[in-house]
Write a protein that holds these residues in place. Structure first.
Motif, PDB file in Angstrom:
ATOM      1  N   ARG A 149       0.871  -1.178   0.000  1.00  0.00           N
ATOM      2  CA  ARG A 149       0.000   0.000   0.000  1.00  0.00           C
ATOM      3  C   ARG A 149       0.902   1.220   0.000  1.00  0.00           C
ATOM      4  O   ARG A 149       1.677   1.427   0.933  1.00  0.00           O
ATOM      5  CB  ARG A 149      -0.914  -0.025   1.225  1.00  0.00           C
ATOM      6  CG  ARG A 149      -1.784  -1.284   1.176  1.00  0.00           C
ATOM      7  CD  ARG A 149      -2.676  -1.442   2.354  1.00  0.00           C
ATOM      8  NE  ARG A 149      -3.035  -2.846   2.501  1.00  0.00           N
ATOM      9  CZ  ARG A 149      -3.856  -3.334   3.412  1.00  0.00           C
ATOM     10  NH1 ARG A 149      -4.433  -2.513   4.245  1.00  0.00           N
ATOM     11  NH2 ARG A 149      -4.091  -4.612   3.485  1.00  0.00           N
ATOM     12  N   ASP A 150       0.787   1.972  -1.055  1.00  0.00           N
ATOM     13  CA  ASP A 150       1.719   3.088  -1.277  1.00  0.00           C
ATOM     14  C   ASP A 150       3.164   2.619  -1.195  1.00  0.00           C
ATOM     15  O   ASP A 150       4.033   3.259  -0.601  1.00  0.00           O
ATOM     16  CB  ASP A 150       1.469   4.219  -0.276  1.00  0.00           C
ATOM     17  CG  ASP A 150       0.212   4.996  -0.635  1.00  0.00           C
ATOM     18  OD1 ASP A 150      -0.268   4.845  -1.784  1.00  0.00           O
ATOM     19  OD2 ASP A 150      -0.286   5.743   0.210  1.00  0.00           O
ATOM     20  N   ASP A 176       1.592  -3.478  -5.710  1.00  0.00           N
ATOM     21  CA  ASP A 176       0.896  -2.378  -5.055  1.00  0.00           C
ATOM     22  C   ASP A 176      -0.577  -2.411  -5.444  1.00  0.00           C
ATOM     23  O   ASP A 176      -0.911  -2.558  -6.618  1.00  0.00           O
ATOM     24  CB  ASP A 176       1.516  -1.036  -5.457  1.00  0.00           C
ATOM     25  CG  ASP A 176       1.218   0.041  -4.425  1.00  0.00           C
ATOM     26  OD1 ASP A 176       0.026   0.323  -4.202  1.00  0.00           O
ATOM     27  OD2 ASP A 176       2.147   0.575  -3.834  1.00  0.00           O
ATOM     28  N   VAL A 177      -1.422  -2.239  -4.444  1.00  0.00           N
ATOM     29  CA  VAL A 177      -2.857  -2.393  -4.698  1.00  0.00           C
ATOM     30  C   VAL A 177      -3.342  -1.402  -5.752  1.00  0.00           C
ATOM     31  O   VAL A 177      -4.182  -1.746  -6.608  1.00  0.00           O
ATOM     32  CB  VAL A 177      -3.662  -2.259  -3.383  1.00  0.00           C
ATOM     33  CG1 VAL A 177      -3.473  -0.913  -2.741  1.00  0.00           C
ATOM     34  CG2 VAL A 177      -5.136  -2.503  -3.647  1.00  0.00           C
ATOM     35  N   ILE A 178      -2.821  -0.207  -5.727  1.00  0.00           N
ATOM     36  CA  ILE A 178      -3.337   0.783  -6.675  1.00  0.00           C
ATOM     37  C   ILE A 178      -2.879   0.471  -8.103  1.00  0.00           C
ATOM     38  O   ILE A 178      -3.576   0.753  -9.071  1.00  0.00           O
ATOM     39  CB  ILE A 178      -2.970   2.218  -6.257  1.00  0.00           C
ATOM     40  CG1 ILE A 178      -3.942   3.203  -6.907  1.00  0.00           C
ATOM     41  CG2 ILE A 178      -1.529   2.522  -6.563  1.00  0.00           C
ATOM     42  CD1 ILE A 178      -3.913   4.560  -6.281  1.00  0.00           C
ATOM     43  N   ASP A 179      -1.711  -0.162  -8.223  1.00  0.00           N
ATOM     44  CA  ASP A 179      -1.276  -0.595  -9.548  1.00  0.00           C
ATOM     45  C   ASP A 179      -2.224  -1.666 -10.097  1.00  0.00           C
ATOM     46  O   ASP A 179      -2.541  -1.691 -11.287  1.00  0.00           O
ATOM     47  CB  ASP A 179       0.131  -1.192  -9.494  1.00  0.00           C
ATOM     48  CG  ASP A 179       1.185  -0.145  -9.199  1.00  0.00           C
ATOM     49  OD1 ASP A 179       0.887   1.046  -9.349  1.00  0.00           O
ATOM     50  OD2 ASP A 179       2.294  -0.537  -8.815  1.00  0.00           O
ATOM     51  N   VAL A 181      -5.358  -2.102  -9.248  1.00  0.00           N
ATOM     52  CA  VAL A 181      -6.642  -1.470  -9.592  1.00  0.00           C
ATOM     53  C   VAL A 181      -6.520  -0.735 -10.929  1.00  0.00           C
ATOM     54  O   VAL A 181      -7.378  -0.862 -11.805  1.00  0.00           O
ATOM     55  CB  VAL A 181      -7.093  -0.507  -8.469  1.00  0.00           C
ATOM     56  CG1 VAL A 181      -8.301   0.312  -8.916  1.00  0.00           C
ATOM     57  CG2 VAL A 181      -7.431  -1.290  -7.201  1.00  0.00           C
ATOM     58  N   ALA A 182      -5.444   0.018 -11.095  1.00  0.00           N
ATOM     59  CA  ALA A 182      -5.260   0.772 -12.344  1.00  0.00           C
ATOM     60  C   ALA A 182      -5.142  -0.172 -13.538  1.00  0.00           C
ATOM     61  O   ALA A 182      -5.691   0.094 -14.614  1.00  0.00           O
ATOM     62  CB  ALA A 182      -4.027   1.662 -12.238  1.00  0.00           C
ATOM     63  N   ARG A 183      -4.427  -1.271 -13.336  1.00  0.00           N
ATOM     64  CA  ARG A 183      -4.282  -2.221 -14.448  1.00  0.00           C
ATOM     65  C   ARG A 183      -5.616  -2.853 -14.812  1.00  0.00           C
ATOM     66  O   ARG A 183      -5.924  -3.059 -15.990  1.00  0.00           O
ATOM     67  CB  ARG A 183      -3.274  -3.314 -14.064  1.00  0.00           C
ATOM     68  CG  ARG A 183      -2.984  -4.293 -15.178  1.00  0.00           C
ATOM     69  CD  ARG A 183      -2.188  -3.610 -16.280  1.00  0.00           C
ATOM     70  NE  ARG A 183      -2.097  -4.444 -17.464  1.00  0.00           N
ATOM     71  CZ  ARG A 183      -1.165  -4.321 -18.387  1.00  0.00           C
ATOM     72  NH1 ARG A 183      -0.266  -3.367 -18.302  1.00  0.00           N
ATOM     73  NH2 ARG A 183      -1.136  -5.108 -19.442  1.00  0.00           N
TER      74      ARG A 183
ATOM     75  N   ALA B 139       1.716   6.431  -5.350  1.00  0.00           N
ATOM     76  CA  ALA B 139       1.937   6.329  -3.903  1.00  0.00           C
ATOM     77  C   ALA B 139       2.017   7.715  -3.261  1.00  0.00           C
ATOM     78  O   ALA B 139       1.590   7.915  -2.130  1.00  0.00           O
ATOM     79  CB  ALA B 139       3.211   5.545  -3.625  1.00  0.00           C
ATOM     80  N   LEU B 144      -4.492   6.057  -2.919  1.00  0.00           N
ATOM     81  CA  LEU B 144      -4.779   4.772  -2.274  1.00  0.00           C
ATOM     82  C   LEU B 144      -5.746   4.944  -1.107  1.00  0.00           C
ATOM     83  O   LEU B 144      -6.677   4.166  -0.949  1.00  0.00           O
ATOM     84  CB  LEU B 144      -3.481   4.125  -1.785  1.00  0.00           C
ATOM     85  CG  LEU B 144      -3.695   2.859  -0.943  1.00  0.00           C
ATOM     86  CD1 LEU B 144      -4.336   1.770  -1.789  1.00  0.00           C
ATOM     87  CD2 LEU B 144      -2.387   2.378  -0.354  1.00  0.00           C
TER      88      LEU B 144
END
Lengths: 209, 152
Positions: A149-150, A176-179, A181-183, B139, B144
């Protein structure tokens, strides 16, 4: 494949983590899953998750996959031992191969448990792209596991595990969770929710319009 | 995510060592990548409106130019200068299609040139740091926390 009752050899494998987390995952999948249709599990491993899912969601036809023949034998053995008739024979699908989903029929639910941190970034994105391609319109995808996360792990245990993965192969490790989600969004999926799960894990849910 | 030094070291040398890899090709990749990620971020914001204002800048910096050079160099090494041109042409098509339907991405796929497998291209893309740069920007953005707050 012959089960334990016919050969006297029990091919069932058991993963402690799967025994610990499968009830919590199954409860969340149950909330998101359609009542009927085709459900695909990627990297089914020992098969302990899919037998729980199939028992809890009997209206779905479950399709386990795993590239490892030993794991496929375990899945088949668990299926027979549990007496479940809504699980198809496991197939050797390797989601690190781009285009793996081209042979998959339109699928209403895809479940991916504890894989992304064990593969390279490229394989992870191949898995996500394939999930999006395999899903039928209106279908749901569930991705469960540990995530950065971050850019940071969230516990000492996760940090140690992530580090051990990197030492084994610097290309693998927590994503990374946001990666992710973005993917998934780039692959054409819609983010539905992110559920905080026990042991600092997350369950990401996506839908295909 | 650590960036393999071998790729970056090659990237630092790439522009001077490879006259075939023109600065204009890197400039095109920069513009295309910024547009592509812009479309993805717009789709993400459309799905999670609370993200509005939290998405990071997509403008390339020196680090990303090194990563882009590394990627083009990897493509050139495997497929030649024609391969780099084909990659950029593929990228232009993909971006044009994505920009035309930003609310319905339907799956953005960047096709590698002939002679380079998709898996090889994805490996180069990751190992050159193209993903890492975006991860770092995200990040830093606070996005997030918004995504987690939008959850259960």
């Amino acid at each position: 494949m012959a089960g334990p009752s016919e050969t006297g050899v029990d091919a069932r494998r058991s993963a402690p983590a799967a025994q610990r987390n499968r009830e919590a995952i199954a409860r969340e999948v149950l909330k998101l899953a359609p009542e009927r249709g085709r459900a695909l599990e990627i990297a089914s491993g020992s098969g302990e998750h899919i037998v729980r899912f199939a028992a809890l969601m009997p209206g779905l036809d479950w399709h386990p996959t795993d590239p490892d023949p030993g794991q496929r034998a375990s899945i088949a053995a668990w299926t027979e031992a549990e007496g479940l008739t809504n699980i198809a024979p496991p197939r050797p699908v390797d989601v690190s191969n781009p285009g793996w989903a081209e042979q998959e029929p339109p699928t209403d639910l895809v479940v991916l448990v504890n894989l992304l941190h064990l593969v390279t970034d490229a394989a992870a994105w191949s898995a996500i792209d394939g999930i999006a391609a395999a899903l039928a319109p209106g279908g749901t995808a569930v991705i469960y596991g540990p995530f950065l996360r971050d850019g940071e792990t969230t516990s000492e245990g996760d940090a140690a595990f992530h580090r051990s993965l990197r030492e084994r192969d610097p290309r693998i490790g927590y994503k990374d969770v946001i990666d992710v989600v973005a993917r998934a969004v780039a692959a054409g999926l819609c983010h539905v929710e992110t559920v905080r799960m026990p042991a600092n894990n997350l369950l990401l849910a996506f839908a295909k319009d | 995510m650590p960036r393999p030094d071998r790729f970056i070291a090659a990237a630092v040398l790439a522009l001077s060592a490879s006259p075939a890899l023109a600065q204009s090709q890197l400039d095109r990749l920069e513009v295309l990548d910024e547009r592509m990620n812009g479309v993805i971020f717009a789709a993400l914001e459309a799905q999670i409106p609370a993200l509005s204002g939290y998405m990071p800048s997509l403008d390339w910096d020196d680090t990303m130019r090194q990563s882009g050079t590394c990627l083009l160099q990897a493509v050139e090494a495997q497929t030649g200068t024609d391969g780099v041109e084909q990659l950029l042409a593929n990228y232009e098509t993909t971006v044009a299609e994505a920009t035309a339907a930003p609310g319905d991405l339907g799956g953005i796929r960047l096709n590698p040139p002939d002679g380079m497998a998709t898996s090889e291209f994805q490996e180069a893309y990751a190992e050159c740091g193209m993903l890492e740069w975006l991860s770092n920007r995200l990040a830093e953005s606070g996005a997030l926390a918004i995504i987690l707050e939008s959850s259960q």
